[in-house]
Design an enzyme around this catalytic site. Sequence first.
Site, PDB file in Angstrom:
ATOM      1  CG  ASP B 680      -1.847   1.144   1.279  1.00  0.00           C
ATOM      2  OD1 ASP B 680      -2.678   1.224   0.359  1.00  0.00           O
ATOM      3  OD2 ASP B 680      -1.769   1.980   2.213  1.00  0.00           O
ATOM      4  CD  GLU B 705      -2.413   2.590  -3.487  1.00  0.00           C
ATOM      5  OE1 GLU B 705      -3.574   2.978  -3.660  1.00  0.00           O
ATOM      6  OE2 GLU B 705      -1.826   2.680  -2.393  1.00  0.00           O
ATOM      7  CG  ASP B 788      -8.314   3.404  -2.656  1.00  0.00           C
ATOM      8  OD1 ASP B 788      -9.031   3.496  -1.639  1.00  0.00           O
ATOM      9  OD2 ASP B 788      -7.123   3.065  -2.622  1.00  0.00           O
TER      10      ASP B 788
END
Lengths: 542, 901
Positions: B680, B705, B788
């Site tokens: 992340d 990410e 997201d």
Amino acid sequence: MEVSVIGSSQVKAVRTDFAYRVLGFCSSRRNDVSFSRKSRIGIDRNIIRLRRSATGFTLKAVLSEQDRATPPAPALSRSHPKNGVSLYVGLPLDAVSEASTINHAKAISAGLKALKLLGVEGVELPVWWGVAEKEANGSYNFSGYLDLVKMVKKAGLKLHISLCFHASKQPKISLPEWVTQIGENDPNLYFRDRSGLLYKDCLSLAVDELPVLGGKTPMAVYKDFCENFKSSFSEFISSTITGISISLGPNGELRYPFDQGRSRKSKLPGVGEFQCYDKNMLGLLKLHAEASGNPLWGLGGPHDAPRYDQMPDSNSFFKDHGGSWETPYGDFFLKWYSQELVSHGSRLLSLASSVFGDTGVSIFGKVPLVHSWYKSRAHPSELTAGFYNTVNRDGYDSIAEVFAKNSCKVILPGMDLLDDDFPNITLSSPQSLLSQVRAACSKHGVDVSGQNSSAAVFPEGGFEQMKKNLSGPDGCCSGMLIYERMGAYFFSPEHFPSFTAFMRSISQPETDMDDLPQEQEVGANEPFLPTVSESGAHLQAA
Amino acid sequence: MSTVITEPLLHHDLRGIRRSRLKSSIFRPASMSFSRQFRCHGRIFYSFKPPRKPFIVRASSFGSAAIVETFDFTDVFFRETFPLRWTETVEGRIFVRLDKEKNDQNWQLTVGCGLPGKWILHWGVSYIDDVGSEWDQPPADMRPPGSVPIKDYAIETPLEKAPCTTEGDGLYEVKISVKPDSTIAAINFVLKDEETGAWYQHKGRDFKVALVDRPHDDNNIIGGQKGFGIWPGALGQLSNILLKGEASHSKEEGTDGASSNKKQEDSCLGGFYEELPLVKQIPVHNSVCVSVRKCPTTAKNILYLETDLPGDVIVHWGVCRDDAKNWEIPVAPHPPGTTIFKRKALRTLLKQKEGAKGCSGLFTLDKDILGFLFVLRIKENTWLNSMGNDFFVPLSNSSNLVQSIKDQSETTHISEKTDGENEEVSDSVYTDGIINEIRNLVSDISSEKNRNTKTKEAQESILQEIEKLAAEAYSIFRSSMQTFLEEAVSESKAVDSPSKVSSGTGSGYEILCQGFNWESNKSGRWYKELKEKAEEVSSLGFSIIWLPPPTESVSPEGYMPKDLYNLNSRYGTIEELKDLVKKFHEVNVKVLGDVVLNHRCAQYKNQNGVWNIFGGRLNWDDRAIVADDPHFQGRGNKSSGDNFHAAPNIDHSQDFVRKDLKEWLCWLRKEIGYDGWRLDFVRGFWGGYVKDYLEASEPYFAVGEFWDSLSYSYSVMDHNQDAHRQRIIDWINATNGTAGAFDVTTKGILHSAIERCEYWRLSDEKGKPPGVVGWWPSRAVTFIENHDTGSTQGHWRFPGGKEMQGYAYILTHPGTPAVFYDHVFSHYQSEIASLISLRNRNKIHCRSTVKITKAEKDVYAAIMDDKVAMKIGPGYYEPQSGSQRWSLALEGSNYKVWEAT
């Protein structure tokens, strides 16, 4: 093991109950599931130790001091099982690469040392047709295997050789190139099922004595191979090499590739299919049918057999009641189909014993444990695999007879399997089948050696089951067990410790000594486990 | 009436730990159960304990100060201080009281603890209309000062020292007021000791105080019912806390004085008072110092033993005359006050030092004695030894033989048992049999003893050797398995670079499924729900699934991690997670864990009231926080990346942080079985650290990410997005290619191309795909939506209704495509499945070649590996029949895919 250690069955009952009681205790203290599971494992070990070594008792004594006034029970015998079982660990299937070099030699060398230290008797080495006679018929290259045999000898281990006339899917080891090239043009080299699927990992038994390999019969080629092996390894045979098993079919086992078309995703094993549709098999069937006066029966296999993944009752052939297998046609077909397999086995075993009979090594053949659907009346999977074994007929008698005739021994894989490992719906019973095969073998005086089922991951409880199988009342007579197979999983922390424990529990008493927890040695002198000594003191004082 | 001893998950039976790994893994289960049994049955010994203690004899004339003074330290030829580590038991009480406030109608719940410590009440409430046993946060007016909300369903309130206490100096309590007319049905809580990290539960579940009458079958409601259970810290902190349950003194208070069960029947709320003893174990460090000198007059050795252990200390000792360290009893005279124990050893009570803490003793030993062996006993049953061995003092005169066992002299606390009341033990006939068998065997064994001892060391070293060899073999076999895969891949095709299995690419043929969306945490049982879909995921052709972040988190979605080792989250418990991973492995799907390494939420405030002290197993302080975020007053270095402002950003430049994180990742790999990582917010720290983590945790696959804050504008987008993809490439480069990255660029360009019908955008100036996939295809993880961008957040949603064009693009192109959960389980499923199956069938992999054959306003077309042709957009396209003939394989809204025949 338990039986041979404990003098009487009465004591055995005692043990079981005792274990149960302890378990009950622990779990009543705690609700934690994972805890209970752990403690159960621990207890199992305790019990093993209790039987075998000096260890557990002091602790056990602690458990139950309050009972000390009770009358003495029969003493435990200190005798150990007759020197255990000699264990052979399989070397990696691809230990020798197609280029005749040793794959991960360093790992094998370390592994051999570890096994030797553990007290393992020897290792098993598959010698592949596709590696040693890869290039052309008659052109042998055993150099990689020779190197490996030397390594094994140097490590002080014995060797069991498996001569593999079959191929392996994973890792990929094919049949010799020159054979597969012939196969390209002549698919009748291979087994074929009803829908035309070819099994290319070994030759069809129907070509055993046909000159299909460049004018030679496969039997002749196998024989040349064996003789060449014998001369190449003469200095090791019967010293380092103590046993040779000869490949009898798919995966080396005496059977048809009845499961070749099973889907891997299917959870339940279907019944498999008959593999009698190559030209030569059909030819044999036709001849046989004509000879028996029913030429129409020789046109093909049963039309009403289910497909690979289907259940027995999905078509009429294997139906438990009124299935075609119980008709005269069914009997005709199954007798022929199984007899072809028996004859094939007989041919190869007699070949092996003619080549190696004078060397003093034991000769083995592998008989598979086709345990699915064993508890149905028809035993469909055994039938498609080639064993005419049903509720009405013992299909293993003739097999054992062939082994006896050729003074060969049987290797039975699946020593680690429990009925409970399989869903009820598959009507599996590895345990019953195992004892049936054993009984057949013992009737004919054939020695049985064990092997594990070589599942990817060793089943839980498998070691216990193997131990039971090895030393139960009808335990392995010849006392050899092949354990498959060395590799990453074998030495992984998930597996190796339990293998070590298993090894130590079946091996000689000398090794056991060190089963003792270290503290035990000092225990008598100083209270490493204080409560033990404490209560001991109280006991004396009281 | 029993004594319950907590054994946390990390069992600290040091007899097991001390051994080599191999050995311990073989034997530890056994020793665990031994100790468990003996602990559980501790009381049994007591019933047989003689009323006197024969071995404790007070020494009156021994070891006086005068003798000590004569001990001339200059002659000392051996002097060693052994550390002693043991656990002291402190007893205290927990109480729970519900009563009326003095001049108020409110009820007041008081929870207190009589032991010093940093006690925290972790609590929540159940509302009357609630079904199930979910916690909710109480209304603000119920929260005592100092309360901290935990996620959105619990409160943590520290226990304060009670102002006026009858308990002496150690009473901590917290009071919660409950309005009589509130809709709160019950208060749920657990108690936590911040110092040890241990949790206290009630019979393995939350404490529950019912405030209204309602039918319930919960047996963990306290008040009237007795007994505490405790719940060791979810991660198995080594705290060892005993709670003496069931021995509680329950006093009824409140208005009606009846039992609370009765009260419930009467439908009226009654007060109660519950008090339960608890025992907490506190680690203590002491030492024992041994000095030996020669007595000039008698040629004997004089050994002086001194320790700062409190209370009576008994030395249990013997001597040895050979190297085998066999215990013997030296000839008399023995020090005064020595008793003989079982003809095997001596026991001597040490003399208390005058005016100082601790005690000492003096032992005179003949010169032919080669060694002095001892262990120490403090209290009733606490024994101290040297890492599982006896303390050994060599007495040989020649100095080169003076060897100490210093290296291994770390001392361990062996075991301790606690008095308990007798419990009925079923006397059974079979037990009798066993005991007698045991006796017979014991005598049988003792004759073998000597031989045994001698072979012991040899055996030990053999075991170690075996372990070493096995480990060596394991590592080679394991690595060669990868080599094998590598060959398999390169055999098939190596296009732009030699293929190999690496964490940046997996096998090269991976297809990812994102196994959750923004709502997945809501049910509280996502792991179970997803498990039911595992076979489906596998059969659709996915090779990897990405699971949601597993750690305890301040936000329910998991992206605000707190205690990294607590894997009970809103998605389910750690056990459910393991079960899920196992299931996926069974169906041949690898599993990615979503790990948040950029930031972490603190558990405590520092002295300035800033939340920057971490709790749990990784109890970092503010040095672990980057210095350049003023919110959190970190004392670390400056951040190596962008800051995420909602939580303290971890300073990865700190060695201890990296070490801990590596350990954590390895733990996740081993304990949970994760095959790799989705990392992340990797924009927040340098990619080089990621490389470090990946090399340590050896994932099968990893993807980061790296999502630039939406510099992307919704107005006209530049054709050239090279700068954007360059930033992603730079990050991948910094990881040395050990991780792939989500191809945000491709997603952005697809948005514009599809939304605005500008398909020309899908070819860059050099005729390559314009995203990361055009530059470094093997490290590009292409996607069109995630939790997201889409789901219920929709920060950057893919053009609605046109998702299949996106999938037709990414599932035919190189790179590693990732499909979002919401799309997998939607009406698109069959189309997606067909595309995946086509990709697998044609062996399109992350390095497949792309030949863009058309990039015009209304159509984009490309051919991959000369095997698959595709077009998206409303315009017309048919692949040219050249060397191969094309057959249409799939067709959907504005896309077509062909296969070469």
